[in-house]
Design a protein around this motif. Structure first.
Motif, short mmCIF file in Angstrom:
data_model
loop_
_atom_site.label_atom_id
_atom_site.label_comp_id
_atom_site.label_asym_id
_atom_site.label_seq_id
_atom_site.Cartn_x
_atom_site.Cartn_y
_atom_site.Cartn_z
N GLN A 122 -16.82 22.72 38.02
CA GLN A 122 -18.13 23.52 38.05
C GLN A 122 -18.06 23.41 39.68
O GLN A 122 -19.05 23.98 40.43
CB GLN A 122 -19.29 23.03 37.60
N GLY A 123 -17.15 22.43 40.48
CA GLY A 123 -17.54 22.38 42.14
C GLY A 123 -18.47 21.75 42.50
O GLY A 123 -19.20 21.84 43.66
N VAL A 124 -19.13 20.86 41.47
CA VAL A 124 -20.50 20.09 41.94
C VAL A 124 -20.11 19.00 43.06
O VAL A 124 -18.92 18.01 42.87
CB VAL A 124 -21.04 19.45 40.83
N GLY A 125 -20.81 18.82 44.20
CA GLY A 125 -20.71 17.81 44.96
C GLY A 125 -21.91 16.82 44.91
O GLY A 125 -21.70 15.78 45.55
N GLU A 126 -22.87 17.11 44.39
CA GLU A 126 -24.11 16.56 44.64
C GLU A 126 -24.69 16.29 43.05
O GLU A 126 -24.80 17.16 42.31
CB GLU A 126 -25.26 17.14 45.35
N LEU A 127 -25.18 15.07 42.52
CA LEU A 127 -25.70 14.86 41.61
C LEU A 127 -27.07 14.36 41.66
O LEU A 127 -27.39 13.33 42.64
CB LEU A 127 -25.01 13.90 40.89
N VAL A 128 -27.90 14.98 40.89
CA VAL A 128 -29.51 14.67 40.91
C VAL A 128 -29.70 13.81 39.53
O VAL A 128 -29.48 14.61 38.41
CB VAL A 128 -30.26 15.83 40.84
N VAL A 129 -30.09 12.53 39.62
CA VAL A 129 -29.98 11.75 38.45
C VAL A 129 -31.45 11.32 38.09
O VAL A 129 -32.34 11.02 39.01
CB VAL A 129 -29.53 10.33 38.71
N SER A 130 -31.93 11.81 36.59
CA SER A 130 -33.14 11.34 36.11
C SER A 130 -32.84 10.78 34.72
O SER A 130 -31.64 10.96 34.30
CB SER A 130 -33.93 12.63 36.09
N GLY A 131 -33.91 10.13 34.07
CA GLY A 131 -34.00 9.66 32.92
C GLY A 131 -34.40 8.47 32.51
O GLY A 131 -35.12 7.87 33.17
N ILE A 132 -33.66 7.82 31.33
CA ILE A 132 -34.29 6.41 30.86
C ILE A 132 -33.03 5.70 30.98
O ILE A 132 -31.98 6.12 30.49
CB ILE A 132 -34.87 6.56 29.40
N ARG A 133 -33.04 4.57 31.25
CA ARG A 133 -33.82 3.57 32.06
C ARG A 133 -33.41 3.59 33.49
O ARG A 133 -32.02 3.36 33.58
CB ARG A 133 -33.29 2.05 30.98
#
Length: 194
Positions: free
Chosen positions: A102-113
């Motif tokens: 997908q050509g992604v260079g940035e990751l936004v992280v959310s979730g548990i734990r």
């Protein structure tokens, strides 16, 4: 730079455990939902990750029926739903290949734990060369017992133990460990404008 929101382990399994009563962020579904809406409106990729422990007989065993997103969260058509058996979202999935395609260079992280699967994913993503945004207020965690604590204690006993690490301490430690090294710390409001 193309961005992807990764929603890690916001699954019913956690609500089925006694320690859910002490979760740091009972509004996790709402906060993640806001991030998802904003990501979709920008055309960002949204990736859903679920933790599984096949054959364990626990709430993380797919046979339990609880390895599913919490009510109020629903993948849109085409949004990948990955299952993992490791702490981070990369090792036992095809997440990296999916992001590369997908050509992604940035990751936004959310979730548990916060300090476990989310932090570990952020660290691995950084090592793999992604720019990482860690949305702490769209993560959740539980108090952690001291390593020498006896097994099988009730939640009340865990919370009464002065050696138990509280959720505020866990969240602060995670931010200290990640900020400036592995990730930029952000809030839901900063990323959504609301």
């Amino acid at each position: 730079m193309k961005s992807a929101l990764v929603v890690i382990d916001v699954q019913e399994s956690f609500r089925r455990r006694p320690n859910w009563a002490a979760v740091s962020n009972p509004e996790i579904v709402d906060k993640v939902g806001r991030l998802v809406t904003a990501a979709r409106s920008r055309g960002d990729l949204v990736v859903w990750v679920l933790h599984t422990e096949p054959g364990s007989g626990t709430v993380f065993d797919p046979e339990s029926g609880f390895v599913r997103l919490m009510d109020g969260l629903e993948p849109a058509d085409g949004e990948p739903v990955l299952t993992k058996t490791s702490h981070n979202a990369f090792t036992t999935t095809n997440l990296q290949q999916l992001l590369t395609r997908q050509g992604v260079g940035e990751l936004v992280v959310s979730g548990i734990r916060t300090e476990q699967c989310c932090e570990t994913t952020a660290r691995v993503a950084s090592d793999l060369g992604y720019q990482v945004v860690f949305v702490t207020d769209a993560t959740a965690t539980h108090p952690i017992e001291h390593r020498d604590a006896p097994a099988g204690r009730s939640l009340e006993e865990v919370l009464a133990d002065p050696r138990t690490l509280g959720t505020d301490e866990i969240v602060a430690r995670t931010e200290y460990a990640l900020a400036g090294r592995f990730a930029r710390i952000a809030t839901v409001e900063e990323l959504t404008g609301s």
